[in-house]
Design a protein around this motif. Structure first.
Motif, PDB file in Angstrom:
ATOM      1  N   VAL A   1      -5.540   5.694 -13.557  1.00 47.70           N
ATOM      2  CA  VAL A   1      -6.673   4.970 -12.983  1.00 47.70           C
ATOM      3  C   VAL A   1      -6.503   3.461 -13.161  1.00 47.70           C
ATOM      4  O   VAL A   1      -6.824   2.672 -12.272  1.00 47.70           O
ATOM      5  CB  VAL A   1      -7.984   5.457 -13.623  1.00 47.70           C
ATOM      6  CG1 VAL A   1      -9.165   4.668 -13.084  1.00 47.70           C
ATOM      7  CG2 VAL A   1      -8.186   6.933 -13.321  1.00 47.70           C
ATOM      8  N   ILE A   2      -5.956   3.060 -14.321  1.00 55.56           N
ATOM      9  CA  ILE A   2      -5.756   1.622 -14.547  1.00 55.56           C
ATOM     10  C   ILE A   2      -4.773   1.060 -13.521  1.00 55.56           C
ATOM     11  O   ILE A   2      -5.006   0.003 -12.930  1.00 55.56           O
ATOM     12  CB  ILE A   2      -5.244   1.373 -15.990  1.00 55.56           C
ATOM     13  CG1 ILE A   2      -6.377   1.676 -16.985  1.00 55.56           C
ATOM     14  CG2 ILE A   2      -4.772  -0.064 -16.153  1.00 55.56           C
ATOM     15  CD1 ILE A   2      -5.945   1.747 -18.423  1.00 55.56           C
ATOM     16  N   ILE A   3      -3.676   1.792 -13.269  1.00 59.63           N
ATOM     17  CA  ILE A   3      -2.698   1.333 -12.276  1.00 59.63           C
ATOM     18  C   ILE A   3      -3.347   1.268 -10.896  1.00 59.63           C
ATOM     19  O   ILE A   3      -3.174   0.311 -10.141  1.00 59.63           O
ATOM     20  CB  ILE A   3      -1.473   2.281 -12.244  1.00 59.63           C
ATOM     21  CG1 ILE A   3      -0.692   2.145 -13.550  1.00 59.63           C
ATOM     22  CG2 ILE A   3      -0.573   1.962 -11.060  1.00 59.63           C
ATOM     23  CD1 ILE A   3       0.427   3.149 -13.702  1.00 59.63           C
ATOM     24  N   ASP A   4      -4.146   2.287 -10.585  1.00 61.90           N
ATOM     25  CA  ASP A   4      -4.823   2.337  -9.293  1.00 61.90           C
ATOM     26  C   ASP A   4      -5.738   1.138  -9.093  1.00 61.90           C
ATOM     27  O   ASP A   4      -5.763   0.505  -8.051  1.00 61.90           O
ATOM     28  CB  ASP A   4      -5.637   3.634  -9.234  1.00 61.90           C
ATOM     29  CG  ASP A   4      -5.778   4.124  -7.815  1.00 61.90           C
ATOM     30  OD1 ASP A   4      -4.748   4.155  -7.120  1.00 61.90           O
ATOM     31  OD2 ASP A   4      -6.900   4.445  -7.418  1.00 61.90           O
ATOM     32  N   LYS A   5      -6.485   0.809 -10.149  1.00 56.58           N
ATOM     33  CA  LYS A   5      -7.402  -0.342 -10.099  1.00 56.58           C
ATOM     34  C   LYS A   5      -6.608  -1.618  -9.855  1.00 56.58           C
ATOM     35  O   LYS A   5      -6.992  -2.453  -9.038  1.00 56.58           O
ATOM     36  CB  LYS A   5      -8.162  -0.474 -11.431  1.00 56.58           C
ATOM     37  CG  LYS A   5      -9.276   0.509 -11.574  1.00 56.58           C
ATOM     38  CD  LYS A   5     -10.575  -0.048 -11.028  1.00 56.58           C
ATOM     39  CE  LYS A   5     -11.631   1.018 -11.087  1.00 56.58           C
ATOM     40  NZ  LYS A   5     -12.562   1.039 -10.022  1.00 56.58           N
TER      41      LYS A   5
ATOM     42  N   GLN B   1       3.869   5.418  -5.669  1.00 56.65           N
ATOM     43  CA  GLN B   1       3.925   5.141  -7.089  1.00 56.65           C
ATOM     44  C   GLN B   1       3.827   6.414  -7.924  1.00 56.65           C
ATOM     45  O   GLN B   1       4.613   6.623  -8.844  1.00 56.65           O
ATOM     46  CB  GLN B   1       2.763   4.226  -7.428  1.00 56.65           C
ATOM     47  CG  GLN B   1       2.985   3.418  -8.629  1.00 56.65           C
ATOM     48  CD  GLN B   1       2.007   2.263  -8.580  1.00 56.65           C
ATOM     49  OE1 GLN B   1       1.658   1.756  -7.542  1.00 56.65           O
ATOM     50  NE2 GLN B   1       1.544   1.893  -9.717  1.00 56.65           N
ATOM     51  N   SER B   2       2.870   7.278  -7.559  1.00 48.55           N
ATOM     52  CA  SER B   2       2.731   8.497  -8.354  1.00 48.55           C
ATOM     53  C   SER B   2       3.930   9.415  -8.122  1.00 48.55           C
ATOM     54  O   SER B   2       4.344  10.147  -9.026  1.00 48.55           O
ATOM     55  CB  SER B   2       1.426   9.217  -8.019  1.00 48.55           C
ATOM     56  OG  SER B   2       0.984   8.919  -6.735  1.00 48.55           O
TER      57      SER B   2
ATOM     58  N   ARG C   1       0.830  -1.195   0.000  1.00 46.20           N
ATOM     59  CA  ARG C   1       0.000   0.000   0.000  1.00 46.20           C
ATOM     60  C   ARG C   1       0.877   1.263   0.000  1.00 46.20           C
ATOM     61  O   ARG C   1       0.609   2.205  -0.727  1.00 46.20           O
ATOM     62  CB  ARG C   1      -0.936  -0.004   1.211  1.00 46.20           C
ATOM     63  CG  ARG C   1      -2.223   0.705   0.934  1.00 46.20           C
ATOM     64  CD  ARG C   1      -3.180   0.575   2.103  1.00 46.20           C
ATOM     65  NE  ARG C   1      -3.633  -0.792   2.284  1.00 46.20           N
ATOM     66  CZ  ARG C   1      -4.165  -1.238   3.422  1.00 46.20           C
ATOM     67  NH1 ARG C   1      -4.293  -0.434   4.457  1.00 46.20           N
ATOM     68  NH2 ARG C   1      -4.575  -2.475   3.529  1.00 46.20           N
ATOM     69  N   SER C   2       1.929   1.235   0.829  1.00 40.34           N
ATOM     70  CA  SER C   2       2.755   2.437   0.858  1.00 40.34           C
ATOM     71  C   SER C   2       3.505   2.572  -0.471  1.00 40.34           C
ATOM     72  O   SER C   2       3.757   3.666  -0.939  1.00 40.34           O
ATOM     73  CB  SER C   2       3.719   2.403   2.037  1.00 40.34           C
ATOM     74  OG  SER C   2       4.484   1.243   2.006  1.00 40.34           O
ATOM     75  N   LEU C   3       3.801   1.417  -1.077  1.00 41.68           N
ATOM     76  CA  LEU C   3       4.435   1.459  -2.393  1.00 41.68           C
ATOM     77  C   LEU C   3       3.482   2.114  -3.389  1.00 41.68           C
ATOM     78  O   LEU C   3       3.874   2.951  -4.199  1.00 41.68           O
ATOM     79  CB  LEU C   3       4.772   0.031  -2.840  1.00 41.68           C
ATOM     80  CG  LEU C   3       5.849  -0.082  -3.898  1.00 41.68           C
ATOM     81  CD1 LEU C   3       7.192   0.319  -3.319  1.00 41.68           C
ATOM     82  CD2 LEU C   3       5.911  -1.494  -4.447  1.00 41.68           C
ATOM     83  N   ALA C   4       2.210   1.731  -3.278  1.00 41.53           N
ATOM     84  CA  ALA C   4       1.216   2.295  -4.193  1.00 41.53           C
ATOM     85  C   ALA C   4       1.115   3.800  -3.991  1.00 41.53           C
ATOM     86  O   ALA C   4       0.931   4.557  -4.932  1.00 41.53           O
ATOM     87  CB  ALA C   4      -0.149   1.641  -3.941  1.00 41.53           C
TER      88      ALA C   4
END
Lengths: 501, 334
Positions: free
Chosen positions: B324-328, B24-25, B18-21
């Motif tokens: 959004v695709i990466i987020d999904k 990510q941005s 999660r922290s990686l996500a």
């Protein structure tokens, strides 16, 4: 015969099914029993092609089969009817039954006539006397279930899995459903029947399979089994039924009084609740029984200020006349409501345990206008300990917890508010026997601490076990008020059955 | 017990991903900056950095308000028009004051007075949004779409379709001045972001915003006054759009009747790239800020590389999709 051999299904970090084997026979109703979290739903999802990745194998008619989608399972003749029905309310019966397998005419357009005739035939076979063009939204839940069964029959399913089919339907509808199951059994179909209601299984099931903690424990014929031994197999130990001494019948120390409460229907010019009056004493547990549609939930909602514009009548708390124009008003007066559907109305599922517990009391958890993290943690820890909520931490999102623990979180949220009156709408629906007993104990303790409690339930044994006094609702009217000493299932049911036709 | 331990270790893995996500941005932003600094020697300069920051400050103002609205599972399409109307009101009052010929009365406005009037208009339009949404249950998309048109029409009426220019040097300070070595608009947007972070993470109001977006029914049954919170959120969004309008007007020394067209889309893009869920309840202000920076850097880089503005739009669209695709994909992994 449908056989499951050594199936293991892993989710990240958890083994949901551990080396499960069982055999399901045609021409029999095969009951699958187990507490919540025992792995029943997971197993059914594997059988119906929802989960394609698992270890072990499925044998159908002595051939190994492997489904990667629900469609493949259906093509092989396995249909599942989920607890939450999968019908589209805006479409009619015919359109729902033929969804995804529409009959086309030679122009490639929908052949409505053909589909209507097939639907009529199916409905006739299931003894549902309805026009195929009736919108599904107009059907009762029991009727919708029959439509689901019709869908299964349309694909000529030989295996029909029913997940908790009677959880939301009236006794009469249960009888109709059992009649249909009887016929399907005669047609030599394999019926797989999942239910929490043991008495029902004794009526309908031929065989049982018990799952416990992801393992298959035992299977056999229902004949010769009794309720206690089945429960023992499910939980692995004996459970004593709790009882509370109730001697006093008069309402002492009145906490809540309702006078002539009526609730208008949201669209029709009629009343859903008619002229209801009762009172509740300090430390008393009032059981509220009614069949589906009797107005139980509506009564709780009206008391809680959810329908201010449609409600008339007087509510007194501690002798003071109250007017609730929102739940916030009712909460301020000392009321709390644990709603019937905890996922829809009780919890913010994506939030963690701590945040959910603290949601009602944030104003007490502030210092200098900002939320105090330590106070929040303390409050959450307190109730996780007191109510024995099983969670890895208070930062766990609540949608990952079992139904019983979720229900305890809803309770915790309200106990933190220190209510005078606690209303519980079907507090043990869909949770396992152990958690049920824990919830009962909590309720009894709260009553001992002086909180007035109203328990709405459609389970008679539950009402009889915990209430001091029982109110019966029928068609929006209060039809009986019975002290528990003179209450029995018969007396209560007689008052609950609608008089008008 | 064993199951709990397993859950725990699983949790730490989850926490890690999660922290990686979340980063990510940030990583994407760094890669973007790295590539741009290779392709253009003008990119990695202090001047250009301030330039980008100043350009995105308006979007950050609007997108901060938009984040609050989106967290409640709503949307505010009116912010671009509100921005234009607030800017025009401020400019008009500052330049022309208010004349009441019938009473033979003229009221002049100081800069502060004109700015406050502009903010008031923005906030009032926000109240109106919140009122129609809560009182009449108009879906936010429709209610704010109506106000988008209404506010644009009012702007045209107020300006008679012409820019209002020549607002004086002291007013220009808001949009073009520097304070302690930092551009004033960056100060303004920075303070707004700080306050919004505090609001969302540390206050009851912020918690209620998330709760309403997460489950409105449960929130109502918990005694939260949904209508009040929603009206407040739309009011804040309107007020922040007005601040954006005043910055834009000051920077151009002119209120344009067609200012702010499609700004709502840039704000929504920043919110979405920042990982806030359009269905409400999940997201953060800092995510949105990051989203706005990514869009700003991308725009700036493409300009420096002399890419046609038409292509810029195409690229921006694909970036939104990609985000959004990466987020999904991430939320599926969780």
């Amino acid at each position: 015969m449908l056989a499951v051999e050594n199936i293991t299904k892993r989710f990240p970090g958890v083994i949901a099914l551990n080396n499960v084997s069982m055999e399901l026979y045609p021409g029999k109703v095969n009951a699958i029993l187990g507490e919540n979290g025992a792995g029943k739903s997971t197993l059914m999802k594997i059988l119906s092609g929802v989960y394609p990745d698992y270890e072990g194998r499925i044998l159908y008619k002595d051939e190994p089969v492997y489904f990667t989608s629900v469609r493949e399972a259906q093509a092989c003749g396995i249909a599942i009817i989920h607890q939450e029905l999968n019908l589209i309310p805006y479409l009619n019966i015919r359109e729902n039954i033929f969804l995804g397998r529409e009959i086309l005419n030679k122009w490639g357009l929908l052949d409505k006539e053909a589909m209507r005739n097939r639907t009529k035939a199916l409905l006739k076979r299931l003894k549902l006397d309805l026009d195929p063009d009736t919108p599904v939204s107009q059907l009762k839940i029991g009727q919708q279930q029959v439509v689901e069964i019709a869908k299964a029959l349309l694909i000529d399913a030989d295996v029909i899995i029913m997940d908790e089919p009677t959880s939301a339907i009236s006794d009469h509808e249960v009888d109709v459903l059992f009649g249909i199951i009887e016929n399907l059994r005669k047609e030599n179909k394999i019926i797989v029947y999942i239910s929490h209601k043991l008495d029902e299984l004794f009526r309908i099931a031929d065989r049982f399979v018990v799952l416990r903690d992801g393992c298959s424990i035992e299977s056999g014929d229902m004949k010769g089994m009794d309720q206690d031994s089945l429960i023992q197999k499910m939980v692995g130990r004996h459970i004593s039924i709790i009882r509370k001494q109730k001697e006093d019948q008069s309402v002492k120390d009145e906490l809540l009084r309702i006078e002539n409460l009526s609730l208008r229907h949201s669209d029709k010019a009629e009343n859903v609740l008619k002229d209801i009056s009762f009172s509740l004493g300090r430390g008393e547990i009032l059981g509220l029984f009614g069949l589906m549609g009797a107005g139980r939930t509506e009564l709780m909602e009206a008391l809680f200020g959810l329908h201010p514009k449609r409600t008339v009548g007087s509510i007194y708390v501690d002798g003071k006349h109250m007017h609730f124009s929102s739940p916030a008003d009712a909460i301020k007066a000392g009321l709390a409501l644990v709603p019937e559907d905890r996922k829809k109305d009780g919890l913010v599922l994506g939030m963690d345990v701590r945040t959910n517990i603290c949601l009602t009391t944030l104003d007490d958890l502030e210092t200098g206008g900002l939320l105090n993290h330590d106070k929040e943690c303390d409050l959450a820890e307190k109730y996780i300990g007191e109510l024995r909520i099983k969670t890895p931490s208070d930062k766990q999102a609540v949608n990952n917890l079992s139904g019983g623990n979720q229900q305890k979180i809803v309770l915790a949220k309200w106990l933190a508010k220190k209510p005078k009156v606690l209303m519980l709408d079907e507090p043990t629906r869909g949770i396992d026997i152990n958690a049920k007993n824990e919830i009962y104990n909590i309720i009894l303790q709260l009553a001992d601490a002086g909180i007035g409690i109203i328990v709405v339930s459609s389970e008679l044994p539950e009402i009889l076990a915990i209430s001091d006094r029982i109110l019966v609702l029928s068609e929006g009217r209060l039809t009986a008020e019975i002290p528990v000493s003179s209450a029995s299932e018969n007396v209560i049911l007689k008052a609950a059955i609608p008089k008008t036709i | 017990m064993e199951a709990i331990i397993k859950l725990n270790s699983q949790n730490s893995i989850k926490k890690y991903t999660r922290s990686l996500a979340r980063f990510q941005s940030l990583i994407a932003l760094f890669i973007l900056c790295f590539v741009l600094s290779i392709l253009s020697d003008k990119f990695l300069t202090i001047d250009n950095a301030w330039n980008v920051m100043r350009q995105i400050s308006v979007n950050i103002c609007i997108a901060t308000g938009m984040t609050l609205v989106v967290l409640t599972a709503g949307i505010d399409l009116s912010v671009g028009s509100v921005l234009a109307l607030s800017g025009a009101i401020t400019a008009g009052l500052l330049r022309n004051g208010l004349e009441f010929p019938s009473a033979n009365l003229y009221v002049g406005f100081t800069i502060l007075g004109a700015v406050l009037a502009g903010l008031l208009i923005g906030a009032l339009l926000g109240v109106f949004n919140g009122w129609t949404i809560t009182r009449f249950k108009v879906p936010p998309f429709v209610a704010t779409l109506a106000v988008l048109t209404i506010a644009r029409g009012l702007t045209m009426l107020w300006t008679k379709g012409f820019p209002i220019s020549g607002l004086g040097e002291s007013f220009s300070f808001i949009g073009t001045g520097w304070f302690l070595g930092i551009p004033v608009p960056v100060w303004i947007s920075g303070i707004i972001v700080l306050m919004a972070v505090l609001l969302t993470r540390k206050t009851r109001f912020g918690r209620y915003i998330y709760a309403i977006g997460g489950n409105e029914n449960a929130s109502r049954l918990s005694g939260i006054n949904i209508d009040k919170i929603k009206i407040a959120v739309y009011t804040i969004a309107g007020g922040l759009a007005a601040i954006g309008g005043i910055i834009v007007t000051s920077r151009l020394d002119s209120a344009q009747p067609n200012a702010g067209i499609t700004y709502e889309l840039d704000a929504i893009a920043a919110v979405v790239i920042g990982g806030t869920s359009l269905s409400g309840g999940k997201g953060s202000i800092m995510g949105t800020v990051l989203g706005a920076i990514i869009i700003g850097v991308l725009n700036n880089g493409l300009v420096l590389l002399n890419v046609s503005p038409f292509w810029q739009q195409v690229v921006k669209g694909f970036v939104i999709l990609l985000a959004v695709i990466i987020d999904k994909a991430n939320s599926k992994n969780q």
